[in-house]
Design a protein around this motif. Sequence first.
Motif, mmCIF file in Angstrom:
data_model
loop_
_atom_site.group_PDB
_atom_site.id
_atom_site.type_symbol
_atom_site.label_atom_id
_atom_site.label_comp_id
_atom_site.label_asym_id
_atom_site.label_seq_id
_atom_site.Cartn_x
_atom_site.Cartn_y
_atom_site.Cartn_z
ATOM 1 N N ALA A 137 68.365 -30.121 12.230
ATOM 2 C CA ALA A 137 68.470 -28.689 12.531
ATOM 3 C C ALA A 137 67.522 -27.888 11.644
ATOM 4 O O ALA A 137 66.902 -26.914 12.107
ATOM 5 N N LYS A 138 67.378 -28.282 10.387
ATOM 6 C CA LYS A 138 66.447 -27.593 9.491
ATOM 7 C C LYS A 138 65.010 -27.702 10.009
ATOM 8 O O LYS A 138 64.248 -26.731 9.967
ATOM 9 N N THR A 139 64.650 -28.879 10.501
ATOM 10 C CA THR A 139 63.309 -29.063 11.061
ATOM 11 C C THR A 139 63.118 -28.188 12.291
ATOM 12 O O THR A 139 62.058 -27.560 12.485
ATOM 13 N N MET A 140 64.130 -28.124 13.135
ATOM 14 C CA MET A 140 64.061 -27.299 14.342
ATOM 15 C C MET A 140 63.904 -25.826 13.978
ATOM 16 O O MET A 140 63.095 -25.094 14.580
ATOM 17 N N VAL A 141 64.663 -25.385 13.005
ATOM 18 C CA VAL A 141 64.610 -23.985 12.566
ATOM 19 C C VAL A 141 63.242 -23.654 11.982
ATOM 20 O O VAL A 141 62.688 -22.565 12.221
ATOM 21 N N ASP A 142 62.663 -24.589 11.243
ATOM 22 C CA ASP A 142 61.338 -24.374 10.665
ATOM 23 C C ASP A 142 60.286 -24.226 11.776
ATOM 24 O O ASP A 142 59.403 -23.358 11.703
ATOM 25 N N THR A 143 60.396 -25.052 12.813
ATOM 26 C CA THR A 143 59.469 -24.966 13.946
ATOM 27 C C THR A 143 59.594 -23.618 14.662
ATOM 28 O O THR A 143 58.591 -23.000 15.043
ATOM 29 N N ILE A 144 60.827 -23.169 14.822
ATOM 30 C CA ILE A 144 61.063 -21.881 15.478
ATOM 31 C C ILE A 144 60.506 -20.731 14.642
ATOM 32 O O ILE A 144 59.877 -19.804 15.163
ATOM 33 N N GLU A 145 60.708 -20.800 13.334
ATOM 34 C CA GLU A 145 60.179 -19.746 12.457
ATOM 35 C C GLU A 145 58.658 -19.643 12.571
ATOM 36 O O GLU A 145 58.101 -18.541 12.699
ATOM 37 N N LYS A 146 57.978 -20.780 12.551
ATOM 38 C CA LYS A 146 56.510 -20.775 12.646
ATOM 39 C C LYS A 146 56.054 -20.176 13.979
ATOM 40 O O LYS A 146 55.055 -19.442 14.039
ATOM 41 N N ALA A 147 56.771 -20.494 15.052
ATOM 42 C CA ALA A 147 56.405 -19.960 16.361
ATOM 43 C C ALA A 147 56.596 -18.450 16.423
ATOM 44 O O ALA A 147 55.758 -17.726 16.982
#
Length: 307
Positions: A137-147
């Motif tokens: 979930a942390k990885t997913m959240v990081d990807t969303i933040e960058k987008a």
Amino acid sequence: MLSPLARTLSSAALLVLFAAGCGEGNASSSPSDPAQPLKVVATTTQVADFARNVGGDRVSVHQLLRPNVDPHDYEPSPADMQAIAEADVLVKNGVDLERWLDETISAAGFDGPVVDASQGVQIRDGNPHIWHNPLNAKTMVDTIEKAFAAADPRDAAAYQANRVAYDAKLDALDGEIAKKVESIPADRRKLVTNHDAFGYYLDRYGLTFVGSIIPSFDTSAELSAKQVSDLVAKIKATGVAAIFSEASLPPKTAEAIGREAGVRVVAGEDALYGDSLGPEGSAGATYLQMEEHNTDTIVNALRGTVA
């Protein structure tokens, strides 16, 4: 002959085009316009929750899948099609969970960025239920933040701050789950569920997957009579303490197997949230609540204690 999904998409797309032609559609706002929030479409309940936590008041999130709805049963509504057409960013879970998405995007005429939240996650045998490990979930959240930062650079610092704050909650959740699971006697850390949705959770916290009522990641699959007999025998042989039903799936088959195997079936309000978050006000209304509920339910059932 058109498939049911194709017919639904065609009808919805026509309605969106008609609304736009009559001047009823809203033109997509510029992501850099400080007066307008970033328009985000999120496919699943989980990525929608992540998007809201990262975006805060700088995003407006349209969620395609409803709580407790199987992703395989989704059909787009005209409102979904219009939201996709007008979106600044579209976020998906990925790992082939949303098999209907490419066709839906094409019908809506969306040509903006599509964010695959599974990027950077180590995929387990094609299993799309990656969110059941908080570190994923942390990885997913990081990807969303960058987008979001790429689409709306002006608010990049806010997105980063929101992500850092949410990461802290995910780290705390991970530690709490590990502590609770460790309280289960080692010989009772065995799971039978509706379908194989919890592989990432089991790997992270050291539980053993004995079997599932549905023999694949696809909830439309069914066990054969021999597979049912084999699963009952395996449950008896391994000393499984409980079978866990899921909130988005009917418990009938699980209850039948439970009766034959002579073990408790956890269903109803205690059912696990596997494919979807629960509705507002439920024990699984947010990602954090869902994982806490699932853990407490599993721990209490396997320890033989009452919640």
